[in-house]
Design a protein around this motif. Structure first.
Motif, PDB file in Angstrom:
ATOM      1  N   THR A 124      -2.929   8.573  -2.659  1.00 30.16           N
ATOM      2  CA  THR A 124      -3.130   9.115  -1.310  1.00 30.16           C
ATOM      3  C   THR A 124      -2.227  10.331  -1.148  1.00 30.16           C
ATOM      4  O   THR A 124      -1.084  10.332  -1.593  1.00 30.16           O
ATOM      5  CB  THR A 124      -2.779   8.066  -0.232  1.00 30.16           C
ATOM      6  N   GLN A 125      -2.766  11.352  -0.501  1.00 32.14           N
ATOM      7  CA  GLN A 125      -1.979  12.579  -0.329  1.00 32.14           C
ATOM      8  C   GLN A 125      -0.765  12.340   0.571  1.00 32.14           C
ATOM      9  O   GLN A 125       0.295  12.900   0.340  1.00 32.14           O
ATOM     10  CB  GLN A 125      -2.878  13.655   0.278  1.00 32.14           C
ATOM     11  N   ASP A 126      -0.924  11.466   1.575  1.00 31.99           N
ATOM     12  CA  ASP A 126       0.179  11.227   2.520  1.00 31.99           C
ATOM     13  C   ASP A 126       1.091  10.087   2.078  1.00 31.99           C
ATOM     14  O   ASP A 126       2.006   9.698   2.803  1.00 31.99           O
ATOM     15  CB  ASP A 126      -0.375  10.972   3.930  1.00 31.99           C
ATOM     16  N   GLY A 127       0.859   9.532   0.886  1.00 32.01           N
ATOM     17  CA  GLY A 127       1.729   8.465   0.392  1.00 32.01           C
ATOM     18  C   GLY A 127       1.451   7.098   0.991  1.00 32.01           C
ATOM     19  O   GLY A 127       2.146   6.128   0.686  1.00 32.01           O
ATOM     20  N   SER A 128       0.417   6.988   1.826  1.00 38.65           N
ATOM     21  CA  SER A 128       0.127   5.699   2.458  1.00 38.65           C
ATOM     22  C   SER A 128      -0.493   4.724   1.446  1.00 38.65           C
ATOM     23  O   SER A 128      -1.020   5.132   0.412  1.00 38.65           O
ATOM     24  CB  SER A 128      -0.809   5.891   3.661  1.00 38.65           C
ATOM     25  N   TYR A 129      -0.422   3.458   1.781  1.00 42.13           N
ATOM     26  CA  TYR A 129      -0.994   2.409   0.921  1.00 42.13           C
ATOM     27  C   TYR A 129      -2.512   2.518   0.872  1.00 42.13           C
ATOM     28  O   TYR A 129      -3.149   2.988   1.818  1.00 42.13           O
ATOM     29  CB  TYR A 129      -0.652   1.034   1.485  1.00 42.13           C
ATOM     30  N   SER A 130      -3.088   2.037  -0.229  1.00 41.60           N
ATOM     31  CA  SER A 130      -4.544   2.048  -0.383  1.00 41.60           C
ATOM     32  C   SER A 130      -5.017   0.752  -1.044  1.00 41.60           C
ATOM     33  O   SER A 130      -4.333   0.206  -1.924  1.00 41.60           O
ATOM     34  CB  SER A 130      -4.954   3.245  -1.254  1.00 41.60           C
ATOM     35  N   ALA A 131      -6.171   0.261  -0.605  1.00 36.77           N
ATOM     36  CA  ALA A 131      -6.736  -0.977  -1.165  1.00 36.77           C
ATOM     37  C   ALA A 131      -8.155  -0.723  -1.674  1.00 36.77           C
ATOM     38  O   ALA A 131      -8.830   0.220  -1.241  1.00 36.77           O
ATOM     39  CB  ALA A 131      -6.747  -2.079  -0.115  1.00 36.77           C
ATOM     40  N   HIS A 132      -8.602  -1.571  -2.592  1.00 36.56           N
ATOM     41  CA  HIS A 132      -9.900  -1.390  -3.261  1.00 36.56           C
ATOM     42  C   HIS A 132     -10.493  -2.752  -3.603  1.00 36.56           C
ATOM     43  O   HIS A 132      -9.819  -3.572  -4.242  1.00 36.56           O
ATOM     44  CB  HIS A 132      -9.645  -0.583  -4.547  1.00 36.56           C
ATOM     45  N   PHE A 133     -11.714  -2.983  -3.148  1.00 39.37           N
ATOM     46  CA  PHE A 133     -12.457  -4.182  -3.578  1.00 39.37           C
ATOM     47  C   PHE A 133     -13.836  -3.734  -4.045  1.00 39.37           C
ATOM     48  O   PHE A 133     -14.417  -2.798  -3.482  1.00 39.37           O
ATOM     49  CB  PHE A 133     -12.616  -5.182  -2.425  1.00 39.37           C
ATOM     50  N   GLU A 134     -14.367  -4.391  -5.058  1.00 40.44           N
ATOM     51  CA  GLU A 134     -15.663  -3.996  -5.621  1.00 40.44           C
ATOM     52  C   GLU A 134     -16.448  -5.203  -6.099  1.00 40.44           C
ATOM     53  O   GLU A 134     -15.888  -6.105  -6.719  1.00 40.44           O
ATOM     54  CB  GLU A 134     -15.430  -3.059  -6.829  1.00 40.44           C
ATOM     55  N   HIS A 135     -17.758  -5.194  -5.788  1.00 38.46           N
ATOM     56  CA  HIS A 135     -18.692  -6.174  -6.347  1.00 38.46           C
ATOM     57  C   HIS A 135     -19.941  -5.450  -6.837  1.00 38.46           C
ATOM     58  O   HIS A 135     -20.329  -4.422  -6.273  1.00 38.46           O
ATOM     59  CB  HIS A 135     -19.162  -7.167  -5.280  1.00 38.46           C
ATOM     60  N   CYS A 136     -20.591  -6.019  -7.844  1.00 37.87           N
ATOM     61  CA  CYS A 136     -21.937  -5.587  -8.228  1.00 37.87           C
ATOM     62  C   CYS A 136     -22.942  -6.454  -7.469  1.00 37.87           C
ATOM     63  O   CYS A 136     -22.796  -7.678  -7.421  1.00 37.87           O
ATOM     64  CB  CYS A 136     -22.161  -5.763  -9.727  1.00 37.87           C
TER      65      CYS A 136
END
Ligand code: MF3
Ligand code: CO
Length: 249
Positions: free
Chosen positions: A224-236
């Protein structure tokens, strides 16, 4: 652009690769603890993929060096496992893995807490997971990729978080990435129509702060450009006459 629809026997094969990805992510999640490096997680994932008789999908894909992406805190996606990246209490780590079995791909991601979560981070994970569920719910015959993206975006933004634009979900089948692209934002009714037999990977990447991204010097890790946390979930998800079917659980 050409979108490939799958027969039900092909979808069965994708369910098998999807089930392997699930088991790999479960085993890798079990290994998440303070003091572990992301290379430790890579080794767990690779062992599990081989033990289950599959092949890694990511290793060697555009020269990506590992079977797993492990992205910590402000890293959005494509974090490269390293002995030097050691997890500590309070971190979150996104684990993204793909396999190929019998010519068909599976791809899934989860974000997990290393040890205890602040209420803010708990909300980030819950909203991201829930936005994926809503995207899946919208993955129906006759809807469009815009309906999926709009469903994800609406929940994320109404909770004060933002959706990453530079990386998107995708069709999947005999290749890791197929058409169509599946953005996590959009306008209902816009984009390619979803048809019976299409299989798509839906993968919201959600930032606690602004949506802007930056690529690290390793040319893979997106942060993230602002250094904030990021989350990711993925399903097929297979799109069928009977509604969406999750292949990666
Ligand atoms: N789940 C990601 C994707 O679908 C992971 C790709 S990582 C790569 O794009 F190494 F394979 F590029
Ligand atoms: Co994917």
């Amino acid at each position: 652009m050409s979108i490939v629809c799958k027969s039900s026997s092909e979808i069965d094969k994708m369910r098998r690769s999807g089930h392997i990805v699930r088991q790999v992510l479960e085993a890798t999640k079990e290994a998440v603890a303070p003091g572990r490096s992301t290379m430790d997680l890579e080794r767990v994932a690779e062992r599990k993929i081989r033990d289950l008789g599959a092949k890694p999908a990511f290793k060697g894909y555009y020269d990506y060096p590992c079977v797993l992406c492990a992205s910590i805190n402000n890293e959005i996606v494509h974090g490269i496992p390293s002995e030097r990246r050691v997890l500590k209490a309070g971190d979150i780590v996104s684990l993204d893995c793909g396999v190929v079995l019998d010519g068909y791909y599976g791809d899934s991601a989860i974000t997990v807490a290393v040890d205890g979560l602040t209420p803010e981070l708990q909300k980030l994970l819950d909203v991201t997971r829930e936005s994926l569920a809503l995207g899946i719910e919208a993955a129906r015959v006759g809807n469009t990729t815009g309906d999926v993206g709009a469903a994800v975006q609406r929940l994320v933004e109404s909770n004060g978080f933002s959706v990453v634009r530079e990386f998107v979900g995708h069709g999947i089948g005999t290749k890791l990435h197929e058409d169509p692209q599946v953005p996590n934002y959009g306008t209902p009714g816009h984009g390619p129509k979803l048809r019976d037999g299409m299989v798509i990977a839906i993968e919201p990447m959600v930032n606690m702060g602004g949506p802007e991204t930056r690529l690290l010097d390793d040319k893979w890790t997106a942060v993230t450009q602002d250094g904030s946390y990021s989350a990711h979930f993925e399903h097929c998800v297979a799109i069928t006459k009977n509604g969406p079917v999750i292949l990666t659980e």
